[in-house]
Motif scaffolding. Structure first.
Motif, PDB file in Angstrom:
ATOM      1  N   ILE A   1      -6.912   7.546  12.222  1.00  0.00           N
ATOM      2  CA  ILE A   1      -6.874   6.441  11.264  1.00  0.00           C
ATOM      3  C   ILE A   1      -6.338   5.239  12.032  1.00  0.00           C
ATOM      4  O   ILE A   1      -5.295   5.335  12.698  1.00  0.00           O
ATOM      5  CB  ILE A   1      -5.991   6.770  10.039  1.00  0.00           C
ATOM      6  CG1 ILE A   1      -6.563   7.988   9.305  1.00  0.00           C
ATOM      7  CG2 ILE A   1      -5.881   5.566   9.110  1.00  0.00           C
ATOM      8  CD1 ILE A   1      -5.702   8.494   8.173  1.00  0.00           C
TER       9      ILE A   1
ATOM     10  N   GLN B   1      -2.487   9.034   6.282  1.00  0.00           N
ATOM     11  CA  GLN B   1      -1.733   8.551   7.436  1.00  0.00           C
ATOM     12  C   GLN B   1      -0.232   8.565   7.163  1.00  0.00           C
ATOM     13  O   GLN B   1       0.572   8.616   8.096  1.00  0.00           O
ATOM     14  CB  GLN B   1      -2.200   7.150   7.837  1.00  0.00           C
ATOM     15  CG  GLN B   1      -1.680   6.023   6.952  1.00  0.00           C
ATOM     16  CD  GLN B   1      -2.500   4.757   7.123  1.00  0.00           C
ATOM     17  OE1 GLN B   1      -3.724   4.755   7.012  1.00  0.00           O
ATOM     18  NE2 GLN B   1      -1.827   3.664   7.397  1.00  0.00           N
TER      19      GLN B   1
ATOM     20  N   THR C   1       1.210  -0.955  11.034  1.00  0.00           N
ATOM     21  CA  THR C   1       1.200   0.512  11.045  1.00  0.00           C
ATOM     22  C   THR C   1       0.548   0.972  12.341  1.00  0.00           C
ATOM     23  O   THR C   1      -0.419   0.370  12.815  1.00  0.00           O
ATOM     24  CB  THR C   1       0.421   1.108   9.847  1.00  0.00           C
ATOM     25  OG1 THR C   1      -0.920   0.625   9.873  1.00  0.00           O
ATOM     26  CG2 THR C   1       1.052   0.747   8.523  1.00  0.00           C
TER      27      THR C   1
ATOM     28  N   GLY D   1     -11.425  -3.252   7.379  1.00  0.00           N
ATOM     29  CA  GLY D   1     -11.128  -2.157   8.301  1.00  0.00           C
ATOM     30  C   GLY D   1     -12.345  -1.343   8.686  1.00  0.00           C
ATOM     31  O   GLY D   1     -12.319  -0.620   9.678  1.00  0.00           O
TER      32      GLY D   1
ATOM     33  N   GLY E   1      -4.652   1.835  13.333  1.00  0.00           N
ATOM     34  CA  GLY E   1      -3.425   1.105  13.040  1.00  0.00           C
ATOM     35  C   GLY E   1      -3.778  -0.327  12.696  1.00  0.00           C
ATOM     36  O   GLY E   1      -4.897  -0.788  12.938  1.00  0.00           O
ATOM     37  N   LYS E   2      -2.836  -1.029  12.113  1.00  0.00           N
ATOM     38  CA  LYS E   2      -3.136  -2.416  11.782  1.00  0.00           C
ATOM     39  C   LYS E   2      -1.908  -3.292  11.940  1.00  0.00           C
ATOM     40  O   LYS E   2      -0.777  -2.829  11.916  1.00  0.00           O
ATOM     41  CB  LYS E   2      -3.695  -2.527  10.367  1.00  0.00           C
ATOM     42  CG  LYS E   2      -2.715  -2.223   9.265  1.00  0.00           C
ATOM     43  CD  LYS E   2      -3.260  -2.712   7.934  1.00  0.00           C
ATOM     44  CE  LYS E   2      -2.201  -2.658   6.858  1.00  0.00           C
ATOM     45  NZ  LYS E   2      -2.193  -1.430   6.085  1.00  0.00           N
TER      46      LYS E   2
ATOM     47  N   SER F   1      -7.444  -8.083   3.444  1.00  0.00           N
ATOM     48  CA  SER F   1      -8.234  -6.981   3.984  1.00  0.00           C
ATOM     49  C   SER F   1      -9.676  -7.014   3.496  1.00  0.00           C
ATOM     50  O   SER F   1     -10.337  -5.986   3.483  1.00  0.00           O
ATOM     51  CB  SER F   1      -7.579  -5.661   3.597  1.00  0.00           C
ATOM     52  OG  SER F   1      -7.479  -5.575   2.193  1.00  0.00           O
TER      53      SER F   1
ATOM     54  N   GLY G   1      -7.028   2.290   5.622  1.00  0.00           N
ATOM     55  CA  GLY G   1      -5.820   3.099   5.519  1.00  0.00           C
ATOM     56  C   GLY G   1      -5.950   4.113   4.398  1.00  0.00           C
ATOM     57  O   GLY G   1      -6.698   3.906   3.442  1.00  0.00           O
ATOM     58  N   HIS G   2      -5.246   5.231   4.527  1.00  0.00           N
ATOM     59  CA  HIS G   2      -5.288   6.291   3.508  1.00  0.00           C
ATOM     60  C   HIS G   2      -3.921   6.954   3.401  1.00  0.00           C
ATOM     61  O   HIS G   2      -3.139   6.935   4.356  1.00  0.00           O
ATOM     62  CB  HIS G   2      -6.343   7.347   3.887  1.00  0.00           C
ATOM     63  CG  HIS G   2      -7.728   6.806   3.878  1.00  0.00           C
ATOM     64  ND1 HIS G   2      -8.397   6.508   2.711  1.00  0.00           N
ATOM     65  CD2 HIS G   2      -8.571   6.460   4.890  1.00  0.00           C
ATOM     66  CE1 HIS G   2      -9.593   6.020   3.007  1.00  0.00           C
ATOM     67  NE2 HIS G   2      -9.730   5.976   4.319  1.00  0.00           N
TER      68      HIS G   2
ATOM     69  N   ARG H   1      -7.081  -4.518  13.406  1.00  0.00           N
ATOM     70  CA  ARG H   1      -7.084  -3.051  13.329  1.00  0.00           C
ATOM     71  C   ARG H   1      -7.627  -2.462  14.623  1.00  0.00           C
ATOM     72  O   ARG H   1      -8.552  -3.015  15.223  1.00  0.00           O
ATOM     73  CB  ARG H   1      -7.953  -2.572  12.176  1.00  0.00           C
ATOM     74  CG  ARG H   1      -7.569  -3.262  10.885  1.00  0.00           C
ATOM     75  CD  ARG H   1      -7.885  -2.437   9.692  1.00  0.00           C
ATOM     76  NE  ARG H   1      -7.648  -3.246   8.504  1.00  0.00           N
ATOM     77  CZ  ARG H   1      -7.525  -2.751   7.293  1.00  0.00           C
ATOM     78  NH1 ARG H   1      -7.624  -1.449   7.095  1.00  0.00           N
ATOM     79  NH2 ARG H   1      -7.299  -3.554   6.264  1.00  0.00           N
TER      80      ARG H   1
ATOM     81  N   ASP I   1       0.826  -1.215   0.000  1.00  0.00           N
ATOM     82  CA  ASP I   1       0.000   0.000   0.000  1.00  0.00           C
ATOM     83  C   ASP I   1       0.864   1.271   0.000  1.00  0.00           C
ATOM     84  O   ASP I   1       1.970   1.277   0.517  1.00  0.00           O
ATOM     85  CB  ASP I   1      -0.879   0.036   1.256  1.00  0.00           C
ATOM     86  CG  ASP I   1      -1.968  -1.040   1.209  1.00  0.00           C
ATOM     87  OD1 ASP I   1      -2.173  -1.629   0.132  1.00  0.00           O
ATOM     88  OD2 ASP I   1      -2.601  -1.268   2.252  1.00  0.00           O
TER      89      ASP I   1
END
Lengths: 406, 406
Positions: A207, A358, A322, B225, A209-210, B272, A354-355, A285, A129
């Motif tokens: 956001i 972050q 993350t 998520g 975390g994972k 995911s 996620g984006h 997450r 990602d």
């Protein structure tokens, strides 16, 4: 000042025709032919709008309004998953384009420069990602992009041959980064909270975390007709037990966190053989880093307990990790304030997805706006929005930009 | 009269070298190059022993001692699974060869002819289990062998090109069948009961019936998520629940029957994404046809219950179904009697695995002898026996043959 929904909608619809997949939806992974077509299309829109177009070594596309100085960056991504939708990423890039276009049209003079960005390969179709935003932030390692095959079966270096990009140019992209004042991103929610609450605006506070883990239970393959149930060392029953008990643990003790077993492979994978080994993925997450660590430890202990009860062994390794990211309280405050002025209802949200935001957040104050998507569906040809929600979200984005840069 | 273990062991070891797989064990599926080599080797052994060699249209190999009349058939198969062992099937064929060889050597005159048989593709490497014995029995349909691809990626008709066999010759094999008096088969147990009881002889009373089903839970794929646990329609958690509760049901209510989920595929199968669909196999076995039907119904109701609780749908279809088979009480009696005379300890067993004997049983009185295999392991390079057990089993086979034909 308000955005022009007609024009924004036409942009979203025009872009969604590039990479249209006969099997459904939009297939536009970064550095594909469809992606290069989309890049050329976006460049034309940026230039038509009178913005300054540039591209960095990672293929991140920029459209600038104003001169030098700490920059207010705004954008998202235009790549999609395979058979994805028209809005995930594209809505954010084109809403940002519309905002800058309106500010330019109105001839508004701002104290800080604005820059539109479209980050490369947010979806991780190539080597993980956030390739573009991580190259922009300078947090990408040579090993990550140099080793292994992409899901398309070729190394990234081979995919880049004949393009203007290379592994070196990607690793050097962060050197071209402007000084940042702040970063804003509008995105579809990819969940059902806003839709169910009938609210058009989600102001993202955190956001999640994972932790991604690849896991295995290893027992003993044996004959399905001759091995008594009590003598089996069935790796699939161990996996089933783990998935159910792990989900129960999260639902009761860590409500709001997420656990998903998404990919499962049983070996040898035959009708008449008790599975001797099962490989599976674990996606955890949480908006709290502490919760994530506690959950991870509890699951490890649970797996060890299941393994010993069921005559199996358990192994796992982390694939990705993350930390949760807290977004800028100042920008959250500005957004709430502007919602009040505009008469928009809003709610605070944690993003479970996620984006790029972050990745950029450690570099500059960062804010995110969510708009609802139908049934919470994304990464699918069925991805859909209510256009009024996009209008509402883009207007909030516009007012927030004016406050940050004005 | 006793069998010659040295000679029998040499045969087993010689045959195990044909199709030796560099990845481990023996790979000798029917109609492979290794199989044709093994057929030539077996023909030589049959002819050397002074037996009359013949082959039917399905490639079943025979070695006859005596003239016409109702025949006492004895054998098993020489094909193996991929990376299989040296004993599954081969032990039975070569023990039968040794028995006929000894009877011939001793010049014993019998009232009925004896015939060794090695059935083609017992392991179902081509189009399903028991190709050869089903062709022999005349219960094979044209559709079964004509449609679809073999696991080797080519239709059976194509695999047979350039050989002396064809789909037509396989379907006609039963017309060459001699009039049958009875059928005997010696086989490794493929389970741990005899080994744990330290008993060399299992006298098989029944062969379990089975139902093979292909099953699916269908829910809704969603983002790992952003989809709260309570809104998920997770097809994998439904499958996990079914496997655990189904196993519990069998262990408590139908003890001795078997349930196995051996192959599992989650869709889309990504870290995911919550699985929207899971396909899995279900293998049910029982020595009682009534139990099998009750269990099947109970599992269908359980699956419907799980499906509605977890927001999913459940589908299944039968892939294969065989009724349990009771073996000949007269032959079981003879075997018990001969064990007493020979001083062998024995126990009665149900076979959870399928055997050619269950296909031949409707045609003639049928008996089976099991010998232990180490740790219950079969279909594996680790398949191993104690040679003394093979000697014991083959001697019982010899005495039973003499009683049936004498």
């Amino acid at each position: 000042m308000k955005i022009n929904l007609e024009r924004l909608r036409k942009d979203v619809e025009d872009l969604s025709r590039i990479g249209r997949d006969p099997r459904g939806g939009v297939t536009r992974p970064s550095f594909s032919q469809a992606d290069f077509e989309a890049r050329a299309w976006l460049k034309n829109r940026i230039c038509e709008a009178g913005l300054y177009h540039r591209q960095d070594g990672a293929g991140n596309i920029f459209g600038r309004l104003g001169a030098d100085g700490p920059t207010v960056l705004v954008g998202s991504h235009i790549d999609t998953v395979i058979n994805g939708g028209a809005f995930d990423g594209a809505a954010g890039v084109l809403a940002a384009l519309e905002c800058l276009r309106r500010i330019k049209e109105e001839g508004r003079t701002l104290s800080k420069p604005l820059e539109l960005v479209s980050f490369t390969d947010e979806e991780g179709n190539l080597v993980g990602d956030f390739l573009g935003s991580r190259a922009f932030a300078g947090t990408l390692s040579r090993e990550e992009i140099n080793t292994g095959l992409t899901p398309f079966g070729r190394p990234l270096g081979t995919i880049l041959e004949g393009t203007e990009f290379s592994l070196e140019s990607i690793l050097g992209a962060h050197k071209e980064r402007p000084q940042l004042d702040s970063y804003l991103e509008l995105h579809i929610e990819q969940g059902t909270t806003l839709e169910m609450e009938e609210i058009s605006i989600g102001i993202v506070e955190r956001i999640a975390g994972k932790i991604y883990r690849q896991c295995s239970f290893v027992g003993q393959a044996s004959h399905a007709g001759t091995t008594p149930l009590e003598l089996r060392r069935d790796a699939f029953l161990a996996t089933a037990d783990f998935a159910l008990r792990g989900t129960q643990l999260v639902a009761t003790k860590h409500y709001g966190s997420m656990i998903t077993v998404g990919r499962i492979t049983a070996h040898p994978g035959s009708f008449s053989v008790v599975p001797g080994k099962v490989d599976f993925t674990l996606d955890l997450r949480s908006s709290s880093g502490d919760t994530l660590r506690v959950l991870d430890t509890e699951l490890r202990e649970m797996a060890a307990d299941i393994a010993s009860t069921r005559g199996t062994e358990f192994f796992w390794r982390a694939i990705d990790r993350t930390e949760p990211v807290a977004l800028s309280e100042r920008i959250i405050g500005i957004m709430k304030d502007e919602c009040g002025k505009l008469g928009y209802s809003w709610m605070a949200l944690t993003s479970g997805a996620g984006h790029d935001a972050q990745i950029v957040a450690p570099l500059a104050e960062t804010g995110m706006i969510f708009i609802p998507c139908r049934d919470g569906i994304s990464h699918s040809p069925e991805e859909m929005i209510d256009w009024k929600d996009l209008e509402t979200g883009a207007n909030l984005l516009l007012q927030t930009l004016l406050r940050l840069a004005g």
